[in-house]
Write a protein that holds these residues in place. Structure first.
Motif, short mmCIF file in Angstrom:
data_model
loop_
_atom_site.label_atom_id
_atom_site.label_comp_id
_atom_site.label_asym_id
_atom_site.label_seq_id
_atom_site.Cartn_x
_atom_site.Cartn_y
_atom_site.Cartn_z
N HIS A 41 -18.78 -99.85 58.81
CA HIS A 41 -18.24 -99.26 59.83
C HIS A 41 -16.93 -99.98 60.33
O HIS A 41 -16.38 -99.60 61.34
CB HIS A 41 -19.04 -98.88 61.05
CG HIS A 41 -20.10 -98.06 60.82
ND1 HIS A 41 -20.14 -96.63 60.78
CD2 HIS A 41 -21.52 -98.59 60.39
CE1 HIS A 41 -21.28 -96.25 60.34
NE2 HIS A 41 -22.20 -97.26 60.23
N ARG A 66 -9.63 -88.72 71.40
CA ARG A 66 -10.62 -88.95 70.11
C ARG A 66 -9.75 -88.90 69.01
O ARG A 66 -10.42 -89.23 68.02
CB ARG A 66 -11.55 -87.96 70.24
CG ARG A 66 -12.52 -87.94 71.50
CD ARG A 66 -13.08 -89.38 71.66
NE ARG A 66 -13.99 -89.32 70.53
CZ ARG A 66 -14.73 -90.70 70.40
NH1 ARG A 66 -14.42 -91.56 71.12
NH2 ARG A 66 -15.50 -90.58 69.52
N GLU A 114 -22.17 -91.35 73.38
CA GLU A 114 -21.04 -91.65 73.15
C GLU A 114 -20.54 -91.99 74.44
O GLU A 114 -19.90 -92.90 75.15
CB GLU A 114 -20.07 -90.84 72.24
CG GLU A 114 -20.14 -90.88 71.05
CD GLU A 114 -20.20 -92.24 70.19
OE1 GLU A 114 -19.43 -93.18 70.68
OE2 GLU A 114 -20.95 -92.23 68.96
N TRP A 157 -12.78 -94.60 68.36
CA TRP A 157 -13.63 -94.87 67.41
C TRP A 157 -14.85 -94.57 67.63
O TRP A 157 -15.23 -94.50 69.07
CB TRP A 157 -13.44 -96.45 67.07
CG TRP A 157 -12.56 -96.91 66.27
CD1 TRP A 157 -11.45 -96.34 65.64
CD2 TRP A 157 -11.67 -98.53 66.35
NE1 TRP A 157 -10.42 -97.25 65.20
CE2 TRP A 157 -10.84 -98.53 65.59
CE3 TRP A 157 -12.41 -99.40 66.98
CZ2 TRP A 157 -9.98 -99.58 65.32
CZ3 TRP A 157 -11.74 -100.65 66.91
CH2 TRP A 157 -10.44 -100.68 66.11
N ARG A 158 -15.93 -94.38 66.94
CA ARG A 158 -17.26 -94.17 67.51
C ARG A 158 -17.87 -95.49 67.78
O ARG A 158 -17.27 -96.43 67.30
CB ARG A 158 -18.03 -93.30 66.29
CG ARG A 158 -17.39 -91.86 66.06
CD ARG A 158 -18.33 -90.97 65.23
NE ARG A 158 -19.75 -90.85 65.92
CZ ARG A 158 -19.88 -89.64 66.39
NH1 ARG A 158 -18.80 -89.12 67.01
NH2 ARG A 158 -21.06 -89.38 67.06
N ARG A 159 -19.04 -95.40 68.27
CA ARG A 159 -19.54 -96.69 68.76
C ARG A 159 -19.87 -97.84 67.60
O ARG A 159 -19.83 -98.91 67.90
CB ARG A 159 -21.05 -96.44 69.74
CG ARG A 159 -21.81 -95.93 69.16
CD ARG A 159 -23.30 -95.63 69.87
NE ARG A 159 -23.97 -94.33 69.43
CZ ARG A 159 -24.73 -93.80 70.22
NH1 ARG A 159 -25.03 -93.80 71.57
NH2 ARG A 159 -25.45 -92.89 69.81
#
Length: 247
Positions: free
Chosen positions: A65, A119, A219, A158-160
């Motif tokens: 990631h 986002r 999130e 970004w996602r977590r």
């Protein structure tokens, strides 16, 4: 000396939990606890070893990631920042640097609350350079290189797992540099290594618990926790700077 080991185990457990959950904050949690039973020259290298170990485990889990483009930009900005920090260190007091940094972090947190990061916005290369430069500069001056990069990363779409992985990899690289310097200066002693070895089980348990808790929140909650931690860090820095100035 009786509370020494329990305090070290507690610091390792909390450090692992916070880093496993948010992707940062292990040193900020562990160091104040370690300083209650250890001197600075023992607590700081122990905290550094704890942080590096956490980041090794986290990178192994989240390496897929990592945002590699922004990471390269952060590192590119950090190198001249470290050189600038060495120059600033000659004249600027730590309290002033911490105070300014804390105020900037609080402003960024306030901006994020009022205007959350979109986002779909791309990670800004210019601001990545700025964050890396500030991190390198402040890291050399105060030893706290995390807040500028954390504040920048919290504004990215970004996602977590992407946020945690990128921050963790950055701190792993910089942490290895810090431990190398500490080793050459002779502060990584037998006592430090012994306490570190005893702390490893608690450290690994904390990482596992923190990662499990992170997977159970959405999130929005995760970003709220990150911003709250940032706010506490910024407030702490401003408070420390004010306290030093008033002495």
């Amino acid at each position: 000396m009786e509370p020494l080991l329990p305090v070290c185990l507690t610091a390792a457990l909390l450090a692992g939990f916070v880093q496993g959950f948010a992707g940062f904050g292990s040193v900020l949690v562990a160091l104040p606890l370690l300083l209650t039973v250890l001197d600075v020259r023992t607590a700081v290298p122990l905290g550094s070893l704890v942080a590096v170990s956490i980041n090794v485990v986290m990178v192994a889990r989240l390496h897929g990631h990592i945002q590699r483009g922004p990471m390269k930009t952060l590192i590119a900005g950090s190198l001249p920042g470290m050189a600038a920090g060495a120059w600033v260190l000659k004249d600027a007091p730590d309290a002033l640097i911490k105070g300014i940094l804390g105020a900037v972090i609080l402003l960024l947190v306030a901006q994020s609350v009022v205007s959350p990061a979109p986002r779909t916005a791309p990670a800004g290369r210019f601001w990545a350079v700025v964050a890396g430069f500030c991190s390198g500069t402040v890291g050399v001056c105060t030893g706290a290189n995390g807040p500028p990069v954390i504040a920048w990363a919290s504004r990215q779409p970004w996602r977590r797992d992407e946020l945690r992985a990128t921050l963790t990899f950055y701190f792993l690289l910089t942490g290895l540099c810090i431990v190398t310097v500490q080793s050459t200066q002779g502060v990584v002693t037998r006592q430090v290594l012994t306490l570190f070895a005893w702390s490893l089980p608690a450290l690994l348990a904390g990482i596992k618990i923190g990662g499990a808790c992170c997977g159970k929140v959405d999130e929005r909650t995760f970003r709220t926790v990150v911003l709250t931690l940032l706010g506490l860090i910024g407030t702490s820095m401003v408070w420390q700077a004010a306290g030093t100035a008033l002495r």
